[in-house]
Motif scaffolding. Sequence first.
Motif, PDB file in Angstrom:
ATOM      1  N   PHE A   1       0.832  -1.195   0.000  1.00 21.11           N
ATOM      2  CA  PHE A   1       0.000   0.000   0.000  1.00 21.11           C
ATOM      3  C   PHE A   1       0.874   1.255   0.000  1.00 21.11           C
ATOM      4  CE2 PHE A   1      -2.229   3.305   2.462  1.00 21.11           C
ATOM      5  CZ  PHE A   1      -3.289   3.532   1.595  1.00 21.11           C
ATOM      6  N   GLN A   2       1.929   1.252   0.814  1.00 18.51           N
ATOM      7  CA  GLN A   2       2.833   2.399   0.870  1.00 18.51           C
ATOM      8  C   GLN A   2       3.535   2.600  -0.474  1.00 18.51           C
ATOM      9  OE1 GLN A   2       2.961   4.630   3.227  1.00 18.51           O
ATOM     10  NE2 GLN A   2       1.561   3.483   4.567  1.00 18.51           N
TER      11      GLN A   2
ATOM     12  N   ALA B   1       1.748   9.359  -5.774  1.00 23.16           N
ATOM     13  CA  ALA B   1       2.274  10.701  -5.492  1.00 23.16           C
ATOM     14  C   ALA B   1       3.272  11.125  -6.575  1.00 23.16           C
ATOM     15  CB  ALA B   1       2.936  10.716  -4.114  1.00 23.16           C
ATOM     16  N   GLN B   2       4.097  10.200  -7.024  1.00 23.98           N
ATOM     17  CA  GLN B   2       5.071  10.512  -8.076  1.00 23.98           C
ATOM     18  C   GLN B   2       4.350  10.834  -9.393  1.00 23.98           C
ATOM     19  OE1 GLN B   2       7.680   7.301  -8.956  1.00 23.98           O
ATOM     20  NE2 GLN B   2       9.126   8.550 -10.101  1.00 23.98           N
ATOM     21  N   MET B   3       3.303  10.090  -9.730  1.00 27.99           N
ATOM     22  CA  MET B   3       2.546  10.345 -10.956  1.00 27.99           C
ATOM     23  C   MET B   3       1.828  11.700 -10.872  1.00 27.99           C
ATOM     24  SD  MET B   3       0.883   6.656 -11.604  1.00 27.99           S
ATOM     25  CE  MET B   3       1.106   5.994 -13.206  1.00 27.99           C
ATOM     26  N   LYS B   4       1.339  12.043  -9.684  1.00 24.79           N
ATOM     27  CA  LYS B   4       0.677  13.342  -9.510  1.00 24.79           C
ATOM     28  C   LYS B   4       1.672  14.464  -9.711  1.00 24.79           C
ATOM     29  CE  LYS B   4      -3.262  12.472  -6.506  1.00 24.79           C
ATOM     30  NZ  LYS B   4      -3.864  12.729  -5.219  1.00 24.79           N
ATOM     31  N   SER B   5       2.865  14.283  -9.175  1.00 25.54           N
ATOM     32  CA  SER B   5       3.876  15.326  -9.319  1.00 25.54           C
ATOM     33  C   SER B   5       4.306  15.472 -10.775  1.00 25.54           C
ATOM     34  CB  SER B   5       5.078  15.046  -8.427  1.00 25.54           C
ATOM     35  OG  SER B   5       5.723  13.872  -8.863  1.00 25.54           O
TER      36      SER B   5
END
Length: 167
Positions: free
Chosen positions: A148-149, A156-160
């Motif tokens: 999950f982590q 988070a990396q894809m969002k950034s």
Amino acid sequence: KQWYQRRVAITAGGLTNFMIAAKMGIFHQICDFTKPLMGTKKWAQLYASRYPNESELREECERYMTEFDEREQIKIQREKEMAETPDEEGWITVTKSNKFGASSESAQEKKKVYDKKMEKRKKAMLHLYSFQDREKRKESLALLKQKFQEDKAKIAQMKSARKFKPY
């Protein structure tokens, strides 16, 4: 029979028993004057007498099985008669019986079901002690949390990078 027609052996210490038996008219110790077996001959005779002859055993088994089959046939006939005849009040006893016998297909199905149950039991009985089950659960939960982590970090990396498109 006359007294001289009977062979009676008087053993050591058996004189009193012989006298008592003679008074009662009983001659109870008819003796065999052959030498008793000793040693390996005795053991071999005991071993041979312990197990019956194969042909005698086969005959005895066949005789027993024929008697058993006859008893079973009589039992089945009685049950059929009981099922067909009414009692004093006119009621007919209803019994559960399989008229056609068990089919081989149903036996195979039962075997498959039994095999599946046994597989489930083997899988369920993976650990012998309860603490092993607890440790296994803890390990699987830790692994799920770690995945999950990792997924959270990827999101988070894809969002950034602005490449995240959930729809």
